[in-house]
Write a protein that holds these residues in place. Sequence first.
Motif, PDB file in Angstrom:
ATOM      1  N   THR A  83      -0.357  -7.224  19.102  1.00  0.00           N
ATOM      2  CA  THR A  83       0.484  -7.282  17.629  1.00  0.00           C
ATOM      3  C   THR A  83      -0.628  -7.765  16.095  1.00  0.00           C
ATOM      4  N   ARG A 111      -1.489  -5.987   7.881  1.00  0.00           N
ATOM      5  CA  ARG A 111      -0.230  -5.691   7.491  1.00  0.00           C
ATOM      6  C   ARG A 111       0.388  -4.989   6.170  1.00  0.00           C
ATOM      7  N   LEU A 114       1.484  -1.807   7.471  1.00  0.00           N
ATOM      8  CA  LEU A 114       2.239  -1.397   7.664  1.00  0.00           C
ATOM      9  C   LEU A 114       4.532  -1.605   7.255  1.00  0.00           C
ATOM     10  N   ASP A 121       3.209   2.803  11.913  1.00  0.00           N
ATOM     11  CA  ASP A 121       3.311   2.368  13.129  1.00  0.00           C
ATOM     12  C   ASP A 121       3.344   2.980  14.188  1.00  0.00           C
ATOM     13  N   GLN A 125       0.060   3.942  17.001  1.00  0.00           N
ATOM     14  CA  GLN A 125       0.783   3.840  18.211  1.00  0.00           C
ATOM     15  C   GLN A 125       0.733   5.326  19.056  1.00  0.00           C
TER      16      GLN A 125
END
Length: 189
Positions: A83, A111, A114, A121, A125
């Motif tokens: 993470t 971050r 995001l 995300d 992914q």
Amino acid sequence: MDKFIEYILQFGNLNKQQIDLIRSKGTEIDLSRDEYYWEAGKTVKQIGFLTDGVIRVYYYNNKGEEITRYFIDENHLILSGNTIDEVYTPSEYLSAITDCNLVVFTRKDWREILDTIIGWDSIVQKIITKHHNEKIARRSELVSQDGAERYLDFIQKFPTLVNRVPLSYIASYLGITQSSLSRIRKNVR
């Protein structure tokens, strides 16, 4: 930075403001040949995207021998940990085989991207899934193949690396000695 933006746009749509945010948070860095992107035992503080060059992922076994685990080439995201918030201290080294160019983001900036860009995300992914599937496809058959088959498979799966990576690293990746690889290469030609 343009190569990074072009690459991520293959996995989702971003508007100009979102792209501008990403551009403002990323920094382009150069790694010289043999320079580390990260080292075993040292906390990783950034996320990277390799735009140019080849990086080798390796570790030392219990006999002190360098074992090449993988090669990272252009258009690959280099994430750390499971993470973004995980403090990651690797047991492997990532070292530039060639001169490299990367776009890097601090964990804090990643971050922020995001948290700001809806769907970021999902884009990340999709990229991770693509790279993971490539890695599995590249590694899965090595166990059951002999040295010659491994080398031929390597040429097929890493066509751009064969002339850019030292033979000793390829031999290590394939799990054979450099002299065995030299014999195999002579017989394959």
